[in-house]
Design an enzyme around this catalytic site. Structure first.
Site, short mmCIF file in Angstrom:
data_model
loop_
_atom_site.label_atom_id
_atom_site.label_comp_id
_atom_site.label_asym_id
_atom_site.label_seq_id
_atom_site.Cartn_x
_atom_site.Cartn_y
_atom_site.Cartn_z
N LYS A 286 -5.78 -50.01 -16.35
CA LYS A 286 -4.61 -49.44 -15.68
C LYS A 286 -3.99 -48.37 -16.87
CE LYS A 286 0.05 -51.04 -13.69
NZ LYS A 286 -0.32 -50.04 -12.51
N GLU B 298 -7.21 -47.07 -2.43
CA GLU B 298 -6.00 -47.44 -2.73
C GLU B 298 -4.82 -46.44 -2.38
OE1 GLU B 298 -5.64 -49.17 -6.61
OE2 GLU B 298 -6.96 -47.26 -7.24
N LEU C 104 -7.55 -50.32 -8.81
CA LEU C 104 -6.85 -51.22 -9.80
C LEU C 104 -6.90 -52.66 -9.23
CD1 LEU C 104 -5.13 -51.28 -12.44
CD2 LEU C 104 -3.27 -51.46 -10.87
N TYR D 188 -0.78 -49.46 -19.25
CA TYR D 188 0.62 -49.83 -18.94
C TYR D 188 0.50 -50.97 -17.93
CZ TYR D 188 0.76 -47.46 -14.50
OH TYR D 188 0.56 -47.13 -13.13
N1 PDD Z 1 1.12 -49.32 -9.79
N2 PDD Z 1 -3.19 -49.57 -7.58
C1 PDD Z 1 -2.68 -48.66 -8.40
C2 PDD Z 1 -3.34 -47.31 -8.48
C3 PDD Z 1 -1.31 -48.85 -8.98
O1 PDD Z 1 -0.94 -47.91 -9.70
C4 PDD Z 1 -0.96 -50.41 -8.80
C5 PDD Z 1 0.44 -50.42 -9.33
C6 PDD Z 1 -1.27 -51.03 -7.95
C7 PDD Z 1 -0.86 -52.43 -7.57
O2 PDD Z 1 -1.17 -53.29 -8.80
P1 PDD Z 1 -0.02 -54.40 -8.82
O3 PDD Z 1 0.05 -55.32 -7.69
O4 PDD Z 1 -0.45 -55.25 -10.22
O5 PDD Z 1 1.43 -53.80 -9.41
C8 PDD Z 1 -2.72 -50.79 -7.31
C9 PDD Z 1 2.59 -49.90 -10.60
C10 PDD Z 1 3.49 -50.73 -9.80
C11 PDD Z 1 3.23 -48.45 -11.00
O6 PDD Z 1 2.22 -47.72 -11.30
O7 PDD Z 1 4.26 -48.27 -10.97
#
Ligand code: PDD
Length: 286
Positions: free
Chosen positions: A150, A182, A206, A33
């Site tokens: 992801k 994270e 991620l 996703y």
């Molecule tokens: N989540 N680390 C994890 C485990 C994440 O699920 C996310 C993002 C990030 C940050 O990635 P980005 O800057 O590309 O959004 C880091 C999204 C926002 C979610 O699951 O809703």
């Protein structure tokens, strides 16, 4: 009000959108996703999200079902049809519906399932949390070893979020082998003596699209960024802590495991980076 959503080539009212019970996403969490934010009706960091989506699909040997241009078109169409000024577009692609349950991947020509929907979030950019910050607890990181992909396997992050709620805080930071990986759904940072520290990229985290942009903007603004792991103790002794994600941009963390970080209030580096990120990413929005 009913949203218009996208399922496998069709724009439908959300009540009419369905996916098979045999879908690999449903049975095996066999899907990936992306979440892209929308500000001023435009998509933030879209090329980064599209590139990471393609990488996630490649890593799982899933076909890329549409070009980046087609994907952008669907995103834009949904934003327009739902009148989204500020909010998010959620996209999910699964290995599709093989018609039965089997651990083995279905034939490569099985049609993937492609679903997108919008979430309206008025006030996303002016989030008052930026003024007060959030509190977090630490929790062991027992997720799988390919966090760089992801995937929709979000059960443990959901459990971590619930553990945070039970502890009357806002989020949890994952810790593995003594070091922070994270947040439940975000990348994390500390600031000490003006230097920004964030974990280096590997399969352990991620590769955040917001992280990439924030690190770049920080360096362009002559701020020092060191990419290495840090411990909870180091974070508790830092001047500032913050996190980034597509849905939160940059937000300060003011307490970790009951200990105030710095003054216990949002610091200037996080505030500056939030400002920089919103300013610069809006210029590049599509
Ligand atoms: N989540 N680390 C994890 C485990 C994440 O699920 C996310 C993002 C990030 C940050 O990635 P980005 O800057 O590309 O959004 C880091 C999204 C926002 C979610 O699951 O809703």
């Amino acid at each position: 009000m009913s949203r218009t959503v996208y399922v496998n080539g069709e724009y439908l009212p959300e009540e009419e959108a369905t996916v098979s019970i045999f879908d690999r996403g449903f049975l095996m969490a066999d899907g990936v996703y992306e979440v892209t934010s929308v500000l001023g009706g435009k998509l933030i960091d879209f090329p980064g999200h599209a590139a990471r989506l393609e990488r996630s699909l490649n890593e799982l040997e899933m076909a890329v079902p549409m070009s980046t241009e087609e994907l952008l078109e669907v995103h834009r169409e949904l934003v327009a049809r739902n009148g989204i000024e500020e909010g998010l577009v959620y996209l999910q692609i699964t290995r599709g519906n093989p018609g039965d349950r089997d651990f083995a991947f279905p034939p490569a020509d099985t049609k993937p399932t492609v679903v997108l929907f919008t979430q309206s979030k008025p006030g996303l950019a002016a989030n008052p949390v930026a003024q007060v910050g959030i509190k977090v607890i630490s929790i062991p990181d027992i997720r799988w070893g390919r966090r760089d992909i992801k995937t929709v396997q979000l059960l443990y992050p959901s459990m971590a979020k619930m553990a945070a709620k039970k502890a009357h805080v806002d989020d949890a930071w994952f810790v593995e082998d003594g070091f922070v990986t994270e947040g439940t759904s975000n990348n994390v940072y500390i600031v000490k003596g003006g230097k920004i520290v964030t974990r280096d990229l590997s399969n352990d985290i991620l590769h955040g699209i917001t992280r990439a942009a924030v690190v770049r903007f920080a360096r362009e603004a002559q701020m020092e960024v060191e990419e290495r792991p840090f411990t909870i103790e180091e974070a508790q002794g830092a001047d500032e802590a913050f996190f980034t994600s597509a849905s939160a941009f940059v937000l300060p963390v003011v307490e970790i495991d009951g200990k105030a970080v710095g003054t216990g209030t949002p610091g200037p580096v996080a505030a500056r980076l939030r400002e920089l990120y919103l300013e610069e990413s809006l210029k590049a929005a599509v």
